[in-house]
Design a protein around this motif. Sequence first.
Motif, PDB file in Angstrom:
ATOM      1  N   ALA A 111       4.237 -22.851  -2.355  1.00  0.00           N
ATOM      2  CA  ALA A 111       5.098 -23.734  -2.252  1.00  0.00           C
ATOM      3  C   ALA A 111       4.674 -25.098  -3.246  1.00  0.00           C
ATOM      4  O   ALA A 111       5.683 -25.301  -4.038  1.00  0.00           O
ATOM      5  CB  ALA A 111       5.348 -24.397  -0.969  1.00  0.00           C
ATOM      6  N   GLN A 112       3.662 -25.194  -3.511  1.00  0.00           N
ATOM      7  CA  GLN A 112       3.055 -26.526  -4.347  1.00  0.00           C
ATOM      8  C   GLN A 112       3.392 -25.942  -5.793  1.00  0.00           C
ATOM      9  O   GLN A 112       3.841 -26.585  -6.676  1.00  0.00           O
ATOM     10  CB  GLN A 112       1.555 -26.747  -4.374  1.00  0.00           C
ATOM     11  N   ARG A 113       2.969 -24.566  -6.028  1.00  0.00           N
ATOM     12  CA  ARG A 113       3.193 -23.884  -7.400  1.00  0.00           C
ATOM     13  C   ARG A 113       4.597 -24.028  -7.805  1.00  0.00           C
ATOM     14  O   ARG A 113       5.096 -24.273  -8.777  1.00  0.00           O
ATOM     15  CB  ARG A 113       2.688 -22.688  -7.496  1.00  0.00           C
ATOM     16  N   GLU A 114       5.512 -23.566  -6.895  1.00  0.00           N
ATOM     17  CA  GLU A 114       6.827 -23.510  -7.097  1.00  0.00           C
ATOM     18  C   GLU A 114       7.623 -24.716  -7.430  1.00  0.00           C
ATOM     19  O   GLU A 114       8.272 -25.128  -8.330  1.00  0.00           O
ATOM     20  CB  GLU A 114       7.627 -22.776  -5.805  1.00  0.00           C
ATOM     21  N   GLN A 115       7.185 -25.820  -6.788  1.00  0.00           N
ATOM     22  CA  GLN A 115       7.589 -27.093  -6.772  1.00  0.00           C
ATOM     23  C   GLN A 115       7.353 -27.868  -8.260  1.00  0.00           C
ATOM     24  O   GLN A 115       7.972 -28.346  -9.021  1.00  0.00           O
ATOM     25  CB  GLN A 115       7.119 -28.132  -5.667  1.00  0.00           C
ATOM     26  N   ASP A 116       5.832 -27.391  -8.402  1.00  0.00           N
ATOM     27  CA  ASP A 116       5.403 -28.039  -9.581  1.00  0.00           C
ATOM     28  C   ASP A 116       6.278 -27.324 -10.777  1.00  0.00           C
ATOM     29  O   ASP A 116       6.663 -28.127 -11.890  1.00  0.00           O
ATOM     30  CB  ASP A 116       3.958 -27.533  -9.971  1.00  0.00           C
ATOM     31  N   GLU A 117       6.497 -25.799 -10.908  1.00  0.00           N
ATOM     32  CA  GLU A 117       7.431 -25.309 -11.761  1.00  0.00           C
ATOM     33  C   GLU A 117       8.744 -25.883 -11.857  1.00  0.00           C
ATOM     34  O   GLU A 117       9.434 -26.057 -12.918  1.00  0.00           O
ATOM     35  CB  GLU A 117       7.334 -23.675 -11.525  1.00  0.00           C
ATOM     36  N   ASP A 118       9.410 -26.240 -10.744  1.00  0.00           N
ATOM     37  CA  ASP A 118      10.613 -26.976 -10.716  1.00  0.00           C
ATOM     38  C   ASP A 118      10.816 -28.230 -11.463  1.00  0.00           C
ATOM     39  O   ASP A 118      11.414 -28.474 -12.063  1.00  0.00           O
ATOM     40  CB  ASP A 118      10.945 -27.016  -9.265  1.00  0.00           C
ATOM     41  N   GLU A 119       9.635 -29.054 -11.027  1.00  0.00           N
ATOM     42  CA  GLU A 119       9.364 -30.206 -11.931  1.00  0.00           C
ATOM     43  C   GLU A 119       9.401 -30.044 -13.378  1.00  0.00           C
ATOM     44  O   GLU A 119       9.829 -31.004 -13.831  1.00  0.00           O
ATOM     45  CB  GLU A 119       8.329 -31.163 -11.225  1.00  0.00           C
ATOM     46  N   LYS A 122      12.652 -29.278 -14.771  1.00  0.00           N
ATOM     47  CA  LYS A 122      13.632 -30.520 -14.667  1.00  0.00           C
ATOM     48  C   LYS A 122      13.089 -31.514 -15.999  1.00  0.00           C
ATOM     49  O   LYS A 122      14.015 -32.230 -16.296  1.00  0.00           O
ATOM     50  CB  LYS A 122      13.402 -31.241 -13.398  1.00  0.00           C
ATOM     51  N   ALA A 123      11.903 -31.454 -16.176  1.00  0.00           N
ATOM     52  CA  ALA A 123      11.638 -32.332 -17.333  1.00  0.00           C
ATOM     53  C   ALA A 123      11.653 -32.161 -18.779  1.00  0.00           C
ATOM     54  O   ALA A 123      11.714 -32.850 -19.784  1.00  0.00           O
ATOM     55  CB  ALA A 123       9.882 -32.592 -16.992  1.00  0.00           C
ATOM     56  N   GLN A 124      12.056 -30.824 -18.727  1.00  0.00           N
ATOM     57  CA  GLN A 124      12.116 -30.277 -20.335  1.00  0.00           C
ATOM     58  C   GLN A 124      13.565 -30.562 -20.766  1.00  0.00           C
ATOM     59  O   GLN A 124      14.588 -30.694 -19.949  1.00  0.00           O
ATOM     60  CB  GLN A 124      12.123 -28.920 -20.246  1.00  0.00           C
TER      61      GLN A 124
END
Length: 124
Positions: A111-119, A122-124
């Motif tokens: 879940a941490q990895r997926e949230q980091d990927e989502d963030e 969004k940042a791009q």
Amino acid sequence: MVRISGGQLGERQDKLNGEMKKLGEGQEGQGSMSEKLARMAAEQAAIRQEIEKLMESLKGSKDGQAAGKELKELADKMNENETDLVNKRVSPELMKRNKEITMRLMEYEKAQREQDEDEERKAQ
């Protein structure tokens, strides 16, 4: 989101799970059982301490409220494992609890990895 430090705790817990399983099946190999149990209890304590550090770092944050309860439950189960190992109680209950801890830690890390990927997206 605060990341789990010290490598992948799920993988460390999984390795510990394998060691406990071998011990429970009587495939302990070299060394005394007491030494192996003490080493496993120490590793479980180290993993639990990493979880407690993570809980402390999450206090007061939005992520902390959601993850805090889950991490507290994991830390409590790890504490039970430590007690069983120190008291040389290698039981099916210990094995089941350890497998649950491993699965929940790996789910948390995923879940941490997926949230980091989502963030990152969004940042791009």
